[in-house]
Design an enzyme around this catalytic site. Structure first.
Site, PDB file in Angstrom:
ATOM      1  CD  GLU A 135      41.059 -13.655 148.091  1.00  0.00           C
ATOM      2  OE1 GLU A 135      41.909 -12.777 148.584  1.00  0.00           O
ATOM      3  OE2 GLU A 135      41.425 -14.610 147.668  1.00  0.00           O
TER       4      GLU A 135
ATOM      5  CE  LYS B 194      46.100 -11.800 148.155  1.00  0.00           C
ATOM      6  NZ  LYS B 194      44.747 -12.503 148.087  1.00  0.00           N
TER       7      LYS B 194
ATOM      8  CG  ASP C 109      48.995  -0.675 162.230  1.00  0.00           C
ATOM      9  OD1 ASP C 109      48.818  -1.120 161.099  1.00  0.00           O
ATOM     10  OD2 ASP C 109      49.592   0.275 162.504  1.00  0.00           O
TER      11      ASP C 109
ATOM     12  CG  HIS D 220      38.553 -18.313 144.265  1.00  0.00           C
ATOM     13  ND1 HIS D 220      38.760 -17.584 145.386  1.00  0.00           N
ATOM     14  CD2 HIS D 220      38.415 -17.511 143.400  1.00  0.00           C
ATOM     15  CE1 HIS D 220      38.751 -16.276 145.469  1.00  0.00           C
ATOM     16  NE2 HIS D 220      38.392 -16.353 143.861  1.00  0.00           N
TER      17      HIS D 220
HETATM   18  C1  MEV Z   1      44.613 -16.133 146.844  1.00  0.00           C
HETATM   19  O1  MEV Z   1      44.068 -15.092 147.502  1.00  0.00           O
HETATM   20  C2  MEV Z   1      45.847 -16.755 147.823  1.00  0.00           C
HETATM   21  C3  MEV Z   1      46.536 -17.884 146.818  1.00  0.00           C
HETATM   22  O2  MEV Z   1      47.177 -17.496 145.793  1.00  0.00           O
HETATM   23  C4  MEV Z   1      47.521 -18.357 147.922  1.00  0.00           C
HETATM   24  C5  MEV Z   1      48.660 -19.300 147.119  1.00  0.00           C
HETATM   25  O3  MEV Z   1      48.747 -19.231 146.022  1.00  0.00           O
HETATM   26  O4  MEV Z   1      49.215 -20.031 148.077  1.00  0.00           O
HETATM   27  C6  MEV Z   1      45.751 -19.095 146.962  1.00  0.00           C
END
Ligand code: MEV
Length: 445
Positions: A86, A279, A295, A392
């Site tokens: 990513e 995430k 792992d 991003h």
């Molecule tokens: C994107 O891969 C991860 C985010 O969505 C994490 C978050 O919202 O804290 C930017």
């Protein structure tokens, strides 16, 4: 498409497997065969090592291997290896590392290193009878497993506690041996599972020989648990609020700190936000776990269970502002290894560990927890200031250009054009169309 089945697929040669797949599922089989072959390692020995990691291997699936430099952790500087597909994750980690470098760096401490496993069994007998002879049973279990544990004991690890749990209120006749282990620098999955399977055999014999031969005990399964709440590491950053500085133009440090802390609190109270928040943490954690041959499924599973340990799924990180000190931390279980598994077999995982200074498993726990925290800091910092899309999409620009088949020259031109503009797929395509139609002067050399 017609559904295809096959017998004896695993017996085919690698090329045979590729051909079967190519001929049965693709309209241009020859091209597919060549494409898959083109990703084979040029060194056959290396390829053999990679093939042995899995089964029915056709080729290698490439992912970018990058590094995030300038991580100061407990006063030591690390360049952290990351495997991630990513865009903007490595950039975000690097930027958070740089930010905290001048504010005391990251701190980390391993709180405990216990791993866990269970022997699940069914028995119609009176569990109290087994409890009464538990000391004897325990001795027998340890004695029978001694050939398996001898080496680990030499390294300072082995079996810690063995508990007998009555679970029959939840499931008729269901009980458990819950066992804890110290596995030193190895993740220990094979060691733990071997011990547990041996425990299963011994337990069955013990009951038959000493308790009730008419009521046989059935082993349901013997397996480690990937929930390791006592293999726990804490990582944190802290500094006076004022020192957070001008995180975002026009936003006072105190305002930023409050907004940041609120965002983290929201991730504690709302599972929808918590999931995305975590995430982001795993963007960093998984990348280093993968790069070091560990792992990532085990780490993810354990981390998410830990996040839901009080019954609700919550943020893994916390933030506090007290006496004008901003503190941001994470507690996370990380069952990792720096020996065994793929750690020394995968050629790049081996280099990753070397790059990190050949850490012990506990040091690696600290580095990985810090990377997760750094990633989380960078994400939440963007979210409460500029939003994440600006940064991003800038990082994603090259993917868009590749998708649109841009040449190297076009790429240079477009990247320069979007230096101070908002990137979107539509805007990039329109600009590229204009460039290609000659409607713009082509500036790249
Ligand atoms: C994107 O891969 C991860 C985010 O969505 C994490 C978050 O919202 O804290 C930017």
């Amino acid at each position: 498409m017609q559904e295809k089945t096959v017998t004896g697929f695993s017996k085919l040669s690698k090329l045979g497997k590729i051909r079967w797949v190519a001929e049965n599922f693709f309209s241009s089989p020859r091209q597919v065969v060549e494409e898959l072959k083109s990703f084979w390692h040029e060194d056959e020995d290396q390829q053999r090592v990679l093939d042995a990691f899995s089964e029915n291997t056709l080729s290698n699936f490439y992912l970018p291997y990058g590094v995030a430099p300038n991580f100061v952790i407990n006063g030591r500087v690390y360049t952290v290896p990351m495997v991630i597909e990513e865009s903007s994750v490595v950039a975000a980690a690097s930027s958070a590392a740089k930010f905290w470098m001048s504010r005391g760096g990251f701190h980390a401490q391993v709180l405990s290193t216990k791993k866990l496993g269970q022997v699940h069994f069914s028995w119609e007998g009176d569990i109290q009878l087994l409890r009464d002879r538990f000391k004897e049973l325990e001795q027998r279990l340890r004695r029978d497993a001694a050939p398996i544990t001898a080496n680990m004991e030499k390294r300072g690890g082995g079996i810690l506690d063995i508990e007998l749990l009555d679970m029959s209120l939840l499931e008729p006749n269901y009980h458990q041996l819950k066992v804890s282990f110290e596995t030193c620098d190895s993740m220990g999955a094979n060691f733990i599972n071997s011990v547990l399977e041996e425990f299963g055999n011994s337990l069955q014999l013990f009951v038959e020989e000493h308790i009730d031969e008419d009521k046989p005990l059935e082993i349901i399964m013997a397996i480690l648990s990937n929930f390791t709440p006592e293999c726990l590491v804490r990582a944190w950053v802290e500094c006076p609020v004022e020192e957070l500085g001008n995180v975002c133009e026009g936003m006072e440090p105190a305002i930023f700190a409050e907004k940041f802390a609120k965002a983290v609190r929201i991730a504690r109270i709302d599972p929808y936000r918590a999931t995305t928040h975590n995430k982001g943490i795993f963007n960093g954690i998984d990348a280093v776990v993968l790069a070091t041959g560990n792992d990532f499924r085990a780490i993810e599973a354990g981390g998410h269970t830990y996040a839901a340990r009080d019954g609700q799924y919550r943020s893994l990180s916390s933030c506090e502002i007290k006496n004008d000190i901003f503190k941001f931390w994470i507690d996370i279980p990380l069952a990792l290894g720096t020996v065994g598994g793929l750690t020394k077999l995968h050629p790049i995982a081996r280099r990753s560990l070397e790059l990190l200074g050949s850490p012990s498993a506990t040091e690696l726990m600290e580095v990985i927890a810090v990377t997760g925290l750094a990633q989380n800091f960078a994400a939440v910092r963007s979210l409460v200031t500029t939003g994440i899309q600006k940064g991003h999409m800038k990082m994603h620009l090259k993917n868009i250009l590749n998708h649109l088949g841009a040449t190297v020259g076009e790429m240079e031109d477009v990247i320069e054009h979007f230096e101070d503009r908002v990137v979107s797929f539509k805007a990039v395509r329109e600009y590229l169309d204009l460039l290609r139609s000659g409607g713009l002067t082509y500036t790249a050399k």
